[in-house]
Design a protein around this motif. Structure first.
Motif, mmCIF file in Angstrom:
data_model
loop_
_atom_site.group_PDB
_atom_site.id
_atom_site.type_symbol
_atom_site.label_atom_id
_atom_site.label_comp_id
_atom_site.label_asym_id
_atom_site.label_seq_id
_atom_site.Cartn_x
_atom_site.Cartn_y
_atom_site.Cartn_z
ATOM 1 N N LEU A 163 1.958 -1.766 -5.503
ATOM 2 C CA LEU A 163 2.904 -1.719 -4.120
ATOM 3 C C LEU A 163 2.266 -0.930 -2.869
ATOM 4 C CD1 LEU A 163 6.746 -2.116 -5.363
ATOM 5 C CD2 LEU A 163 5.250 -4.085 -4.425
ATOM 6 N N VAL A 164 1.762 0.209 -3.193
ATOM 7 C CA VAL A 164 1.133 1.107 -2.463
ATOM 8 C C VAL A 164 -0.074 0.305 -1.930
ATOM 9 C CG1 VAL A 164 -0.166 3.133 -2.285
ATOM 10 C CG2 VAL A 164 2.225 3.047 -3.275
ATOM 11 N N ASN A 165 -0.870 -0.251 -2.857
ATOM 12 C CA ASN A 165 -2.209 -0.722 -2.485
ATOM 13 C C ASN A 165 -1.804 -1.867 -1.609
ATOM 14 O OD1 ASN A 165 -4.833 -1.770 -2.634
ATOM 15 N ND2 ASN A 165 -4.946 -1.444 -4.875
ATOM 16 N N ILE A 166 -1.000 -2.704 -1.745
ATOM 17 C CA ILE A 166 -0.753 -3.858 -0.829
ATOM 18 C C ILE A 166 -0.499 -3.367 0.504
ATOM 19 C CG2 ILE A 166 0.708 -5.826 -0.494
ATOM 20 C CD1 ILE A 166 0.972 -6.308 -3.416
ATOM 21 N N MET A 167 0.518 -2.399 0.552
ATOM 22 C CA MET A 167 1.076 -1.677 1.934
ATOM 23 C C MET A 167 0.006 -1.100 2.600
ATOM 24 S SD MET A 167 3.942 1.124 2.449
ATOM 25 C CE MET A 167 3.103 2.260 1.585
ATOM 26 N N LEU A 168 -0.948 -0.377 1.722
ATOM 27 C CA LEU A 168 -2.295 0.355 2.283
ATOM 28 C C LEU A 168 -3.215 -0.807 3.056
ATOM 29 C CD1 LEU A 168 -2.811 3.326 0.338
ATOM 30 C CD2 LEU A 168 -1.961 3.376 2.727
ATOM 31 N N ASP A 169 -3.073 -1.858 2.173
ATOM 32 C CA ASP A 169 -4.230 -2.905 2.634
ATOM 33 C C ASP A 169 -3.728 -3.521 4.210
ATOM 34 O OD1 ASP A 169 -6.154 -3.208 0.704
ATOM 35 O OD2 ASP A 169 -5.034 -4.593 -0.646
#
Length: 430
Positions: A163-169
């Motif tokens: 979820l953090v990855n998607i948000m940072l993307d």
């Protein structure tokens, strides 16, 4: 059966969530930057599998020693193994970072990366390589927890980091226009988040802070490498096998490449079911081998085969009878969809064997033998190469036959190996 299933389900959901994240990540890169950027990220996929597969496989191999020590109830040895594994993981991570960063330009050129995406491919993968230490330490912490029978914490960490990855993307790519480098930064940061969550859980496990080293650190390191390096090599060898078939498909033209990519995306998704069962068996067999419970291993592996059959049978039927429906989820060109309907049923017929392959491979590893599974990876490469040259060049169905021939050959080899080893353990025990 209950214990295996309860351990298997969080592993499965974690692996499926990773596949879902990978799809979302691709959508963000493709829509947020360009199709060319997505191609650049995809161009590093095989190298990613080859390099990171090695370090991830190595830490997974370390987990066999952890599980066996835990099964013996030898916490002094367990702590000593974990300390040695952390030193090895950091050392290998640094070495791989230096070597791979230095050779990245040459590796991308060797892979014939097209000129129009070369720069983006370099920008993306250089960041991934600089984060190797984070990746290897994250996988080590996950392996420690899974070796002790905890598959829920890694699941929570995996979901949170994704979820953090998607948000940072979204933030880095959409808001700050960082391009493919931003996608890579998001991946490394999310790995670090997962590492911190798993490390926090490990620090709260009291017995992991107990005891002194039972052996000289150098002896422990050699023992860990004896088990871990073959697992790492098996992963890298498997990547070579994938490169071989991709080469034969590339010779057929872009339409076949598109069909092959679609079929293998489904195969990668569907194989998570069987792989999760296999990973469960590695921990189960490792712990019970350490405890000397050979009869329990026999029963557990039989039940693992049953679970694998139950979860993979519907998938097999889906691939055999509804390949066109699956292909239309990713493709629009009817000609390419027709290619998929030739390819996918052949995989479906053999998909049960792939699931059984995972059970026997990881069970053999759990028994402490990682050399034969490494050789089985080499056998897969040989089968893909032999069938690729003999039938793969004659048609797209031949590529499918080349793929499943590798599954079946490795399955037979590992099944025989497992029964030989377990019979030897039974005689040794008596």
């Amino acid at each position: 059966m209950k214990q295996i299933i309860l351990f298997f389900l969080p592993l499965l959901w974690g692996n499926l969530f990773q596949q879902l994240y990978s799809l979302v990540d691709s959508i963000i890169v493709g829509k947020g930057i360009s199709d060319q950027a997505l191609a650049a990220v995809g161009a590093t996929g095989t190298l990613n599998f080859l390099i990171l597969g090695f370090v991830v496989g190595m830490t997974r191999g370390f987990g066999i020693s952890f599980a066996q020590s835990f099964g013996k109830d030898d916490m002094t040895l367990l702590n000593a193994y974990i300390r040695a594994a952390k030193k090895l993981s950091i050392t290998f991570g640094i070495i791989f970072t230096i070597v791979c960063v230095s050779l990245l330009n040459m590796m991308l050129s060797f892979m014939k990366t097209p000129d129009d995406i070369f720069e983006d491919a370099y920008k993306y993968f250089i960041v991934i390589l600089l984060g190797i230490v984070v990746t290897v330490m994250n996988n080590l912490e996950i392996t420690i927890l899974q070796s002790l029978g905890d598959s829920k914490t890694p699941l929570t960490a995996m979901i949170s980091s994704s979820l953090v990855n998607i948000m940072l993307d979204i933030i880095l790519i959409m808001a700050f226009n960082t391009g493919v480098a931003g996608a890579a930064v998001a991946t490394v940061v999310s790995q670090f988040i997962s590492y911190l969550l798993c490390l926090k859980k490990i620090k709260n496990i009291g017995f992991l802070n107990l005891g002194k080293e039972a052996k000289e650190p150098l002896a422990l390191s050699f023992e860990l490498m004896r088990i871990g390096i073959p697992v790492a090599l098996m992963n890298s060898v498997t990547a070579v096998g994938a490169m071989i078939l991709q080469y034969f498909v590339n010779l057929m033209g872009s339409a076949y490449v598109a069909a092959y990519s679609a079929c293998m995306k489904f195969a990668s998704l569907f194989e998570q079911f069987g792989m999760s069962v296999g990973l469960s068996m590695m921990t189960f067999v490792g712990q019970n081998k350490g405890a000397g419970k050979i009869d329990r291993i026999r029963l557990g592996v039989r039940q693992g085969i049953l679970i694998s059959t139950v979860v993979n049978l519907p998938i097999s039927m889906l691939m055999i009878f509804f390949p066109g429906t699956l292909a239309r989820m990713l493709l629009t060109d009817n000609t390419i969809i027709d290619y998929c309907t030739d390819f996918m049923p052949i995989m479906g017929i053999s998909f049960l064997a792939l699931g059984w392959l995972f059970v026997y491979r990881y069970s053999v590893q759990g028994l402490g033998n990682t050399f034969i599974p490494m050789l089985s990876g080499g056998l897969e490469v040989i089968m893909r190469l032999a069938f690729g040259f003999s039938v793969g060049r004659k048609g797209f169905r031949g590529i499918a036959v080349s793929e499943v021939s590798a599954w079946i050959a490795a399955f037979i080899m590992l099944m025989v190996t497992y029964y030989v080893l377990i019979n030897q353990k039974s005689k040794g025990r008596s």
